[in-house]
Design an enzyme around this catalytic site. Structure first.
Site, mmCIF file in Angstrom:
data_model
loop_
_atom_site.group_PDB
_atom_site.id
_atom_site.type_symbol
_atom_site.label_atom_id
_atom_site.label_comp_id
_atom_site.label_asym_id
_atom_site.label_seq_id
_atom_site.Cartn_x
_atom_site.Cartn_y
_atom_site.Cartn_z
ATOM 1 N N HIS A 161 37.314 48.033 43.817
ATOM 2 C CA HIS A 161 36.490 47.738 42.646
ATOM 3 C C HIS A 161 35.175 47.083 43.082
ATOM 4 O O HIS A 161 35.084 46.544 44.185
ATOM 5 C CB HIS A 161 37.218 46.742 41.724
ATOM 6 C CG HIS A 161 38.422 47.284 41.028
ATOM 7 N ND1 HIS A 161 39.662 46.696 41.138
ATOM 8 C CD2 HIS A 161 38.575 48.340 40.196
ATOM 9 C CE1 HIS A 161 40.536 47.376 40.401
ATOM 10 N NE2 HIS A 161 39.912 48.381 39.820
ATOM 11 N N CYS A 248 41.470 39.333 40.027
ATOM 12 C CA CYS A 248 42.353 40.302 39.330
ATOM 13 C C CYS A 248 43.443 39.646 38.497
ATOM 14 O O CYS A 248 43.963 40.247 37.565
ATOM 15 C CB CYS A 248 43.083 41.198 40.318
ATOM 16 S SG CYS A 248 42.294 41.509 41.846
HETATM 17 C C1 CIR Z 1 45.745 48.614 41.566
HETATM 18 O O1 CIR Z 1 45.595 49.405 42.510
HETATM 19 O O2 CIR Z 1 45.365 48.882 40.428
HETATM 20 C C2 CIR Z 1 46.440 47.303 41.834
HETATM 21 N N1 CIR Z 1 47.449 47.471 42.818
HETATM 22 C C3 CIR Z 1 45.436 46.284 42.293
HETATM 23 C C4 CIR Z 1 44.448 45.924 41.227
HETATM 24 C C5 CIR Z 1 43.501 44.851 41.649
HETATM 25 N N2 CIR Z 1 42.637 44.506 40.587
HETATM 26 C C6 CIR Z 1 41.422 44.022 40.733
HETATM 27 O O3 CIR Z 1 40.913 43.932 41.841
HETATM 28 N N3 CIR Z 1 40.737 43.714 39.636
#
Ligand code: CIR
Length: 253
Positions: A161, A248
């Protein structure tokens, strides 16, 4: 922006079934729960009232709540996450947010992950990534523009992201990975660039008068100390195994 609230969600026991590209091993749920509790304590320590949602069965990435909404003073936008396995996370977040904000939804075929959206004062950056597509960015841009915010769209060629690589650490200062050093889209801000080998530390979270950074990145810490903002280090090892980090794990508003 001063935050007063956060929403978080406890990890499910099978969080290891979530999406990951990291080659760091299988997360241990007991350790993840300890790290999660320390994270909630840190948010409390920043003066936030924290709403803790129960684990969402069948959704092993659902504790990464940041991706499911974009919250600002006037409203909350619930997203349509780019990973199909994560789209079922949104309804319970919309319900939780409705106690605090009017909510409006991103509609398919648009996709947005909140991890691609960075608010810095009255300006938003929207990363165009594998998770946030041009249609989703356009919808979000229209909503934000309607509330008087300016928006810059930035292609995300590196990292999951935008906020994997770029975060605000002061009103006028961004902490970035080397991949974003000198990026023209960031030209209006001072930049602190994390040293090589410490890219994960770019995902540092500013909450009111503190910086919460991942533990174990001494060179980045040394650079951040120049800001004279109190720093809290938290171990995020189990969430990192699933491509996640400090931003996150919460929605702050
Ligand atoms: C994903 O791949 O969607 C999750 N395993 C990790 C999400 C991390 N989110 C973020 O950096 N905002």
């Amino acid at each position: 922006m001063t935050f007063t609230h956060a929403i978080v969600r406890q990890p499910v026991a099978n969080m290891a079934a979530g999406i990951t590209t990291a080659d760091l091993g299988v997360p241990e749920i007991a350790r993840a729960r300890q790290q999660f509790d320390a994270y909630v304590n840190a948010l409390n320590g920043c003066g936030l009232a924290v709403t803790v949602l129960s684990p969402l069965d069948g959704h092993p990435d659902a504790h990464f709540v940041e991706d499911t909404a974009v919250v600002f003073p006037e409203a909350a936008v619930t997203t349509h996450p780019g990973a199909p396995s994560r789209q079922g996370e949104v309804d319970t977040i919309a319900a939780a947010l409705s106690a605090f904000r009017e909510t409006v939804a991103i509609r398919p075929p648009g996709t947005v992950d909140g991890g691609d959206v960075l608010m810095v004062g009255g300006h938003f950056f929207i990363g165009l990534s594998d998770r946030t597509n041009p249609d989703g960015a356009e919808q979000l841009c229209d909503i934000l523009g309607g509330h008087g915010y300016t928006v810059t769209r930035v292609p995300v060629a590196d990292g999951l992201h935008f906020k994997s690589s770029v975060n605000a650490v002061a009103d006028d200062t961004l902490l970035t990975t080397q991949a974003f050093a000198g990026h023209p889209a960031l030209a209006n801000y001072r930049q602190i660039v994390v040293p090589s080998g410490e890219a994960y530390a770019a995902n540092t979270l500013r909450v009111n008068d503190r910086l919460i950074m991942p533990a174990g990145f001494p060179e980045t810490r040394r650079l951040l100390e120049a800001l004279e903002t109190p720093i809290v280090e938290l171990d995020t090892s189990e969430f990192r195994k699933m491509d996640g980090g400090l931003t996150c794990l919460s929605l702050r508003f």
